[in-house]
Design a protein around this motif. Structure first.
Motif, PDB file in Angstrom:
ATOM      1  N   THR A   1     -23.357  33.084 -50.204  1.00 36.02           N
ATOM      2  CA  THR A   1     -24.544  33.657 -51.173  1.00 36.02           C
ATOM      3  C   THR A   1     -25.865  33.209 -51.048  1.00 36.02           C
ATOM      4  O   THR A   1     -26.679  33.715 -50.604  1.00 36.02           O
ATOM      5  CB  THR A   1     -24.248  34.149 -52.491  1.00 36.02           C
TER       6      THR A   1
ATOM      7  N   GLU B   1     -27.298  33.603 -47.760  1.00 33.32           N
ATOM      8  CA  GLU B   1     -28.341  34.834 -47.848  1.00 33.32           C
ATOM      9  C   GLU B   1     -29.324  34.739 -48.246  1.00 33.32           C
ATOM     10  O   GLU B   1     -30.630  35.373 -47.857  1.00 33.32           O
ATOM     11  CB  GLU B   1     -27.390  35.852 -48.751  1.00 33.32           C
TER      12      GLU B   1
ATOM     13  N   ASP C   1     -31.668  33.590 -45.665  1.00 33.78           N
ATOM     14  CA  ASP C   1     -31.834  34.646 -44.756  1.00 33.78           C
ATOM     15  C   ASP C   1     -33.175  35.384 -45.205  1.00 33.78           C
ATOM     16  O   ASP C   1     -34.002  35.847 -44.461  1.00 33.78           O
ATOM     17  CB  ASP C   1     -30.697  35.815 -44.678  1.00 33.78           C
TER      18      ASP C   1
END
Length: 138
Positions: free
Chosen positions: A26, A29, A32
């Motif tokens: 996570t 992410e 990202d």
């Protein structure tokens, strides 16, 4: 290192694993999201993914400390170098003002989504990135 883009991260309960901290996948992410908002700032508009001219080719993430649900986090993002066909990025996941929870170094390569082939980083991209990153290495 000076970061010109900070992306606040909203942690969610489902980001947690059975140990009560945010799972490492996570956290990737979050990095990202930092890249997405960085390029929004560079180009001044939402990303057109059908025509975006770069893809992530390499990622190295180091985890320094666990992230918990009540942490107040931001992802700091900057481009540190532009080559002929690649861009190097450096990111930090930071709690509060100073606590670095994780770092991420990545390489994006120029890419034409229509032909599915590598391309050089365009002069337009170079100009817009340099407008933000005044200490950029080439």
């Amino acid at each position: 290192m000076i970061f010109h883009q900070e992306t606040p991260i909203q942690l969610r309960f489902n980001d947690l694993d059975s140990f009560g901290h945010v799972n490492n996948t996570t956290i990737q992410e979050y990095f990202d999201l930092g890249r997405i908002f960085y390029f929004r700032k560079v180009f001044g508009e939402p990303i057109d993914w059908d025509n975006f001219q770069a893809i992530v080719a390499s990622i190295k993430t180091d985890f320094m400390a666990p992230v918990f649900l009540n942490d107040q986090l931001v992802v700091k993002t900057k481009i540190t170098k532009i080559g002929n066909k690649s861009i190097q990025l450096s990111q930090q996941l930071v709690e509060g003002e100073k606590v670095i929870k994780a770092t991420c170094d990545s390489v994006m390569v120029g890419f034409n989504p229509k032909t599915q082939s590598s391309i050089e980083i365009s002069d337009k991209w170079r100009k817009q990135i340099k407008a933000l990153e005044t200490d950029l290495e080439e």
